[in-house]
Structures are given as structure tokens and as C-alpha cells.
Scaffold this motif. Structure first.
Motif, PDB file in Angstrom:
ATOM      1  N   PHE A  31       0.934  -1.335   0.101  1.00  0.00           N
ATOM      2  CA  PHE A  31       0.108  -0.014  -0.003  1.00  0.00           C
ATOM      3  C   PHE A  31       0.948   1.259  -0.003  1.00  0.00           C
ATOM      4  CE2 PHE A  31       0.798  -1.504   4.236  1.00  0.00           C
ATOM      5  CZ  PHE A  31       0.804  -0.322   5.115  1.00  0.00           C
ATOM      6  N   PRO A  32       0.367   2.341  -0.400  1.00  0.00           N
ATOM      7  CA  PRO A  32       1.373   3.538  -0.914  1.00  0.00           C
ATOM      8  C   PRO A  32       1.742   4.162   0.671  1.00  0.00           C
ATOM      9  CG  PRO A  32      -0.756   3.861  -1.833  1.00  0.00           C
ATOM     10  CD  PRO A  32      -0.902   2.661  -1.217  1.00  0.00           C
ATOM     11  N   ALA A  33       1.078   3.990   1.810  1.00  0.00           N
ATOM     12  CA  ALA A  33       1.450   4.440   2.800  1.00  0.00           C
ATOM     13  C   ALA A  33       2.757   3.725   3.562  1.00  0.00           C
ATOM     14  CB  ALA A  33       0.193   4.841   3.916  1.00  0.00           C
ATOM     15  N   MET A  34       3.233   2.697   3.026  1.00  0.00           N
ATOM     16  CA  MET A  34       4.408   2.035   3.354  1.00  0.00           C
ATOM     17  C   MET A  34       5.454   2.921   3.238  1.00  0.00           C
ATOM     18  SD  MET A  34       3.601  -1.767   1.856  1.00  0.00           S
ATOM     19  CE  MET A  34       5.046  -2.590   2.618  1.00  0.00           C
ATOM     20  N   SER A  35       6.491   2.460   4.022  1.00  0.00           N
ATOM     21  CA  SER A  35       7.916   3.172   3.620  1.00  0.00           C
ATOM     22  C   SER A  35       8.699   2.352   3.053  1.00  0.00           C
ATOM     23  CB  SER A  35       8.538   3.842   4.750  1.00  0.00           C
ATOM     24  OG  SER A  35       8.680   2.562   5.843  1.00  0.00           O
ATOM     25  N   GLU A  36       9.545   2.492   2.424  1.00  0.00           N
ATOM     26  CA  GLU A  36      10.665   1.440   2.139  1.00  0.00           C
ATOM     27  C   GLU A  36      11.386   0.493   3.106  1.00  0.00           C
ATOM     28  OE1 GLU A  36      13.814   2.784  -0.623  1.00  0.00           O
ATOM     29  OE2 GLU A  36      12.499   4.294  -1.481  1.00  0.00           O
ATOM     30  N   GLU A  37      11.377   1.176   4.352  1.00  0.00           N
ATOM     31  CA  GLU A  37      11.775   0.550   5.542  1.00  0.00           C
ATOM     32  C   GLU A  37      10.827  -0.605   5.735  1.00  0.00           C
ATOM     33  OE1 GLU A  37      12.588   1.110  10.374  1.00  0.00           O
ATOM     34  OE2 GLU A  37      12.287   2.671   8.833  1.00  0.00           O
ATOM     35  N   ASP A  38       9.498  -0.457   5.385  1.00  0.00           N
ATOM     36  CA  ASP A  38       8.372  -1.378   5.564  1.00  0.00           C
ATOM     37  C   ASP A  38       8.569  -2.585   4.768  1.00  0.00           C
ATOM     38  OD1 ASP A  38       7.126   0.029   7.935  1.00  0.00           O
ATOM     39  OD2 ASP A  38       6.001   1.123   6.473  1.00  0.00           O
ATOM     40  N   VAL A  39       8.903  -2.139   3.333  1.00  0.00           N
ATOM     41  CA  VAL A  39       8.887  -3.149   2.251  1.00  0.00           C
ATOM     42  C   VAL A  39      10.179  -3.835   2.684  1.00  0.00           C
ATOM     43  CG1 VAL A  39       9.579  -3.423  -0.074  1.00  0.00           C
ATOM     44  CG2 VAL A  39       8.077  -1.497   0.567  1.00  0.00           C
ATOM     45  N   ASN A  40      11.356  -3.406   3.037  1.00  0.00           N
ATOM     46  CA  ASN A  40      12.508  -4.198   3.403  1.00  0.00           C
ATOM     47  C   ASN A  40      12.257  -4.988   4.549  1.00  0.00           C
ATOM     48  OD1 ASN A  40      14.194  -3.264   1.466  1.00  0.00           O
ATOM     49  ND2 ASN A  40      14.718  -1.257   2.531  1.00  0.00           N
ATOM     50  N   SER A  41      11.348  -4.622   5.620  1.00  0.00           N
ATOM     51  CA  SER A  41      11.169  -5.672   6.675  1.00  0.00           C
ATOM     52  C   SER A  41      10.583  -6.916   5.917  1.00  0.00           C
ATOM     53  CB  SER A  41      10.521  -4.783   7.704  1.00  0.00           C
ATOM     54  OG  SER A  41       9.193  -4.618   7.401  1.00  0.00           O
ATOM     55  N   VAL A  42       9.384  -6.655   5.126  1.00  0.00           N
ATOM     56  CA  VAL A  42       8.610  -7.746   4.703  1.00  0.00           C
ATOM     57  C   VAL A  42       9.781  -8.623   3.802  1.00  0.00           C
ATOM     58  CG1 VAL A  42       6.748  -8.492   2.930  1.00  0.00           C
ATOM     59  CG2 VAL A  42       6.660  -6.380   4.299  1.00  0.00           C
ATOM     60  N   ILE A  43      10.580  -8.195   3.079  1.00  0.00           N
ATOM     61  CA  ILE A  43      11.499  -8.823   2.232  1.00  0.00           C
ATOM     62  C   ILE A  43      12.277  -9.798   3.293  1.00  0.00           C
ATOM     63  CG2 ILE A  43      13.678  -8.720   1.000  1.00  0.00           C
ATOM     64  CD1 ILE A  43      12.237  -6.044  -0.392  1.00  0.00           C
ATOM     65  N   GLU A  44      12.810  -8.987   4.351  1.00  0.00           N
ATOM     66  CA  GLU A  44      13.700  -9.840   5.283  1.00  0.00           C
ATOM     67  C   GLU A  44      13.119 -10.947   6.098  1.00  0.00           C
ATOM     68  OE1 GLU A  44      16.419  -8.928   9.240  1.00  0.00           O
ATOM     69  OE2 GLU A  44      15.362  -7.190   8.352  1.00  0.00           O
ATOM     70  N   ALA A  45      11.682 -10.718   6.104  1.00  0.00           N
ATOM     71  CA  ALA A  45      10.864 -11.661   6.975  1.00  0.00           C
ATOM     72  C   ALA A  45      10.513 -12.936   6.031  1.00  0.00           C
ATOM     73  CB  ALA A  45       9.580 -10.991   7.430  1.00  0.00           C
ATOM     74  N   VAL A  46      10.291 -12.526   4.887  1.00  0.00           N
ATOM     75  CA  VAL A  46      10.111 -13.676   3.907  1.00  0.00           C
ATOM     76  C   VAL A  46      11.151 -14.621   3.750  1.00  0.00           C
ATOM     77  CG1 VAL A  46       9.396 -14.009   1.301  1.00  0.00           C
ATOM     78  CG2 VAL A  46       8.130 -12.622   2.618  1.00  0.00           C
ATOM     79  N   LYS A  47      12.281 -13.790   3.408  1.00  0.00           N
ATOM     80  CA  LYS A  47      13.578 -14.601   3.194  1.00  0.00           C
ATOM     81  C   LYS A  47      14.041 -15.467   4.367  1.00  0.00           C
ATOM     82  CE  LYS A  47      15.841 -12.139  -0.494  1.00  0.00           C
ATOM     83  NZ  LYS A  47      17.034 -11.179  -1.009  1.00  0.00           N
ATOM     84  N   ARG A  48      13.732 -15.002   5.504  1.00  0.00           N
ATOM     85  CA  ARG A  48      14.147 -15.730   6.777  1.00  0.00           C
ATOM     86  C   ARG A  48      13.318 -16.893   6.869  1.00  0.00           C
ATOM     87  NH1 ARG A  48      14.887 -12.194  12.458  1.00  0.00           N
ATOM     88  NH2 ARG A  48      16.769 -11.018  11.892  1.00  0.00           N
ATOM     89  N   VAL A  49      12.032 -16.626   6.861  1.00  0.00           N
ATOM     90  CA  VAL A  49      11.019 -17.606   7.290  1.00  0.00           C
ATOM     91  C   VAL A  49      11.079 -18.842   6.118  1.00  0.00           C
ATOM     92  CG1 VAL A  49       8.613 -18.314   7.133  1.00  0.00           C
ATOM     93  CG2 VAL A  49       9.492 -16.237   8.496  1.00  0.00           C
ATOM     94  N   VAL A  50      11.219 -18.379   4.952  1.00  0.00           N
ATOM     95  CA  VAL A  50      11.355 -19.412   3.735  1.00  0.00           C
ATOM     96  C   VAL A  50      12.632 -20.268   3.647  1.00  0.00           C
ATOM     97  CG1 VAL A  50      11.561 -19.579   1.192  1.00  0.00           C
ATOM     98  CG2 VAL A  50       9.696 -17.953   2.319  1.00  0.00           C
ATOM     99  N   SER A  51      13.867 -19.476   4.126  1.00  0.00           N
ATOM    100  CA  SER A  51      14.986 -20.201   4.043  1.00  0.00           C
ATOM    101  C   SER A  51      15.097 -21.244   5.224  1.00  0.00           C
ATOM    102  CB  SER A  51      16.335 -19.145   4.138  1.00  0.00           C
ATOM    103  OG  SER A  51      16.235 -18.444   5.381  1.00  0.00           O
ATOM    104  N   PHE A  52      14.372 -20.764   6.492  1.00  0.00           N
ATOM    105  CA  PHE A  52      14.308 -21.578   7.646  1.00  0.00           C
ATOM    106  C   PHE A  52      13.862 -22.928   7.366  1.00  0.00           C
ATOM    107  CE2 PHE A  52      12.404 -23.173  11.371  1.00  0.00           C
ATOM    108  CZ  PHE A  52      13.450 -23.123  12.316  1.00  0.00           C
ATOM    109  N   TYR A  53      12.456 -22.909   6.475  1.00  0.00           N
ATOM    110  CA  TYR A  53      12.026 -24.306   6.100  1.00  0.00           C
ATOM    111  C   TYR A  53      12.332 -24.647   4.748  1.00  0.00           C
ATOM    112  CZ  TYR A  53       8.584 -23.094   9.893  1.00  0.00           C
ATOM    113  OH  TYR A  53       7.998 -23.148  11.182  1.00  0.00           O
ATOM    114  N   SER A  54      13.409 -24.231   4.274  1.00  0.00           N
ATOM    115  CA  SER A  54      13.588 -24.821   2.671  1.00  0.00           C
ATOM    116  C   SER A  54      14.271 -26.230   2.922  1.00  0.00           C
ATOM    117  CB  SER A  54      14.783 -23.592   2.037  1.00  0.00           C
ATOM    118  OG  SER A  54      15.081 -24.137   0.900  1.00  0.00           O
ATOM    119  N   ILE A  55      14.052 -26.860   1.902  1.00  0.00           N
ATOM    120  CA  ILE A  55      14.632 -28.308   1.991  1.00  0.00           C
ATOM    121  C   ILE A  55      16.181 -28.037   1.500  1.00  0.00           C
ATOM    122  CG2 ILE A  55      14.775 -30.534   0.897  1.00  0.00           C
ATOM    123  CD1 ILE A  55      11.751 -30.022   0.230  1.00  0.00           C
TER     124      ILE A  55
END
Length: 394
Positions: free
Chosen positions: A370-394
Motif C-alpha cells: 500500500f502507498p503509505a508503506m515506507s521503503e523500510e516497511d518493504v525491506n522488513s517484509v523482504i527480510e521476513a520472507v527470506k528468513r522464514v522461507v530459508s528456515f523451512y527450505s529443503i
């Protein structure tokens, strides 16, 4: 033994998947109405309608109290009645099909394209019978459907196209704005959409007959137009000529919507910027599929959906989803295929009729956008996705 994430959340505060952007201009526009003579059915509604019509390049626009009401109005204007079949996608919110039921019609679900997640035109043709009256394609996530193919099919079979563009204000198809192409097009102004009027919806059309039917339908089926009256008793006189509904938009909503529309290009620019950040961050991740962009359409990006490759993960979609929530990332799922809802199951729709949509539902997660996000918000989503997915990656 099930693996449990024990690292610290990437964010201290919760980030929702969508949220409105309201500024002082919006507040002042609403206050101006509150201080004026009309709170509803006043001059601001027509101002908003004209602004939306001009923005999308349509001749007419009719505002409604919400997007569902607008779709209902479009089905009425299209003449959908008892027993008529209307083809739509299962990968949408329930309103896209419910509006057909309101008119006594029968929703027919055609499966989605595996790449675009939009309704597959080939599947539409397979579903056409002598009872088919209309097609309701949905610009899912903001990506336009294959309008040329769908309009060609509609013309061949004498069908009406009611485009559900709740996600697609500002999107373009082959250089033309969505809202100017189909017989009728619906936009939604719910707070998580591109612009908001609190609640609200609108139908745009180039057809004067549809326009006049929509105006009357949203106001009890009543007209004051002297040319349409059966009798005339005086300047106070009006006639209810069919059973309509009270689906009118208020001036308060319209003033907010008009103010918001002035910022639409800025809002879409920010959405596209954040999508580019997501795409770049996730492009080399083997465990996820990023959204496909059809070359004929430019999405306005209402939603950003990743698709999980579950065969490359040790966790289910639910576990990934809950892990992201624990990171204070407000993920969501759009949508549960309509034909799988209990009410539709009671009507006789069966699991398995739209396998592509059903498989997508099992694998997708909506990330915040959403537009009211900041780049910092977006980067936090990216970090979370990478962390979680890599944790569960085969």
C-alpha cells in the motif's frame, strides 16, 4: 520433530497487508461537506462521477454505496434474470458471483490461467450455453484480463461483459485505461483499494441505456425525468417504475473519493516501486514464484502475491503464513475460491471444477502492499520472507 522459529521478529510493530492513505486535503474535503447543505444525494456525487469517468476515459459513471451494490446494478442493467447464466472466475471475492444470484441468475465458474491467475478465455468458451447472458471477468490483483479475447468471445455469442475491476483502477490494457473498454466496469473504493471513499463503488460505461438504468436502479427504481413518466401531476411528482434499491453514495463519501482521486497517480507509482523491490528481492528464490506480468496489460498492483513451491519446503502454507505473522508481517490470502464456500457448496458446486484456482489457493500468500508503506516497511517484509522461507527450505 516440527521445526519452530525462535529468532526475534524483524519488526516491533504490526504491518497490515493494506491500509488507506488519508491526508489533510481529504479531511478538509469531508469537513466542507459536513458544513454544507447536503450530506447525501447532493452535488459532490456527480462531481466524483465526472472525475472518475474522465480519469478512465468513459462517457458515464454511476456511483454506488459500495462495490457489491455497483455489481448488482450492472447485472440489473444487463438484464440478467431468473435462470440466466453468467460466467466468472472462482479466484475473486464472493461479490463477483453473488451479484448474479441477487438477480436470480446462475454463476458459472471458469478456471484461471496458471500464469496470470486471471480467468482463462479458453475456459470461458467451454462454459457457454444457450442460457449464457454475460461474462464477469475480474482483473485479479490489478492485472487486466485478456480483454481482446474476452470481448471477441462476447461479441461472437452476443454476451455482455461486466468487468470487475475492483483491483484495477489506473491499470491499462494495450495503452487504454481499464474502465473505458468493457460494456460496464466496476471499481471499488474500500479503504484497502487504490483510492477510498470509506465504502463505495462505481460503474463506468459508454452506453447511455445502461447509464440511465443504473441511475434509476440505485434509487429505488424511481425517476423524476419527465420524458420517462407515465403521468405528470406537478413539479413534485416522481414514479417508481421498477423495484430498485437504496444504493446511493453519500456526499461525504464522494468528497473523500474526489480528493483521493487527485492522488491516484502518486499512489500507483508507489505501489509499482514497492512491487519492483519485491520482484528484485525474490527473483532468485527457488522456493517462491513471483507474479507474472502479462505483456498486454500494465497492472495497478492492488495485491502482491507470492506462490510457494511446497515441494521445496518442509512446512505447509499455513506454517509459513503463521511464521510471517509472528514476524509482525500482516500477510493475507486472496482468495478462497468462491465455489468452495459453504453456501455455494449447498447450491451444488463441487470441489474439483476449477483445479488451477484450487491449487493456487493452497499455495499463495498476499504480502503487504500500500502507498503509505515506507521503503523500510518493504525491506522488513523482504527480510521476513527470506528468513522464514530459508528456515523451512529443503
Amino acid at each position: 520433530m516440527e521445526k519452530k522459529i525462535n529468532f526475534k521478529p524483524v519488526r516491533e510493530s504490526y504491518l497490515p497487508y493494506g491500509r488507506q492513505w488519508i491526508d489533510d486535503d481529504d479531511i478538509e474535503a469531508v469537513v466542507e461537506v459536513l458544513k454544507g447543505d447536503y450530506l447525501t444525494t447532493g452535488p459532490y456525487v456527480s462531481t466524483f462521477e465526472q472525475a472518475v469517468a474522465q480519469y478512465v476515459g468513459a462517457k458515464y459513471a454511476v456511483a454506488f454505496s459500495n462495490g457489491t451494490a455497483a455489481l448488482h446494478g450492472a447485472c440489473f442493467a444487463a438484464g440478467i434474470s431468473e435462470g440466466d447464466e453468467v460466467i466468472t472466475t472462482p479466484m475473486t471475492f464472493a461479490a463477483s458471483a453473488n451479484c448474479v444470484l441477487y438477480q436470480g441468475g446462475i454463476p458459472v465458474f471458469a478456471d484461471i490461467d496458471e500464469k496470470t491467475y486471471n480467468i482463462n478465455p479458453d475456459k470461458i468458451e467451454e462454459k457457454i450455453t444457450n442460457k449464457t447472458k454475460a461474462i464477469i471477468p475480474v482483473d485479479f490483483t490489478g492485472q487486466p484480463v485478456e480483454l481482446d479475447r474476452i470481448l471477441e468471445i462476447a461479441k461472437k455469442h452476443n454476451l455482455i461483459v461486466i468487468e470487475d475491476a475492483a483491483h484495477a483502477l489506473g491499470a491499462t490494457y494495450k495503452g487504454r485505461k481499464i474502465g473505458s473498454i468493457s460494456d460496464m466496469t466496476m471499481f471499488s473504493f474500500h479503504p484497502v483499494k487504490h483510492i477510498t471513499s470509506g465504502e463505495g463503488g462505481i460503474i463506468t460505461t459508454n452506453n447511455k441505456e445502461y447509464y440511465e438504468k443504473l441511475l434509476q436502479f440505485r434509487s429505488h427504481g424511481i425517476t423524476r425525468n419527465k420524458e420517462k413518466l407515465n403521468e405528470y401531476h406537478g413539479p413534485w411528482y416522481y414514479e417508481m417504475q421498477f423495484l430498485g434499491y437504496n444504493y446511493r453514495m453519500t456526499d461525504i463519501q464522494a468528497a473523500l473519493g474526489t480528493s483521493q482521486l487527485k492522488k491516484i497517480d502518486k499512489f500507483i507509482e508507489l505501489r509499482r516501486k514497492y512491487v519492483a523491490m519485491y520482484n528484485e528481492a525474490f527473483k532468485d528464490m527457488d522456493e517462491v514464484i513471483t507474479p507474472f506480468q502479462h505483456e498486454d496489460g500494465q497492472s495497478s498492483w492492488h495485491l502482491y502475491i507470492i506462490r510457494l513451491k511446497l515441494d521445496k519446503l518442509t512446512a505447509s502454507r499455513r506454517e509459513i503464513f503463521e511464521a510471517l505473522q509472528q514476524q509482525n508481517i500482516g500477510v493475507n490470502v486472496h482468495y478462497i475460491p468462491v465455489h468452495l464456500q459453504p453456501y455455494y457448496q449447498q447450491l451444488g458446486y463441487k470441489k474439483g471444477i476449477c483445479p488451477n484456482a484450487e491449487k493456487l489457493y493452497e499455495e499463495m500468500i498476499t504480502l503487504p502492499l500500500f502507498p503509505a508503506m515506507s521503503e523500510e516497511d518493504v525491506n522488513s517484509v523482504i527480510e521476513a520472507v527470506k528468513r522464514v522461507v530459508s528456515f523451512y527450505s529443503i
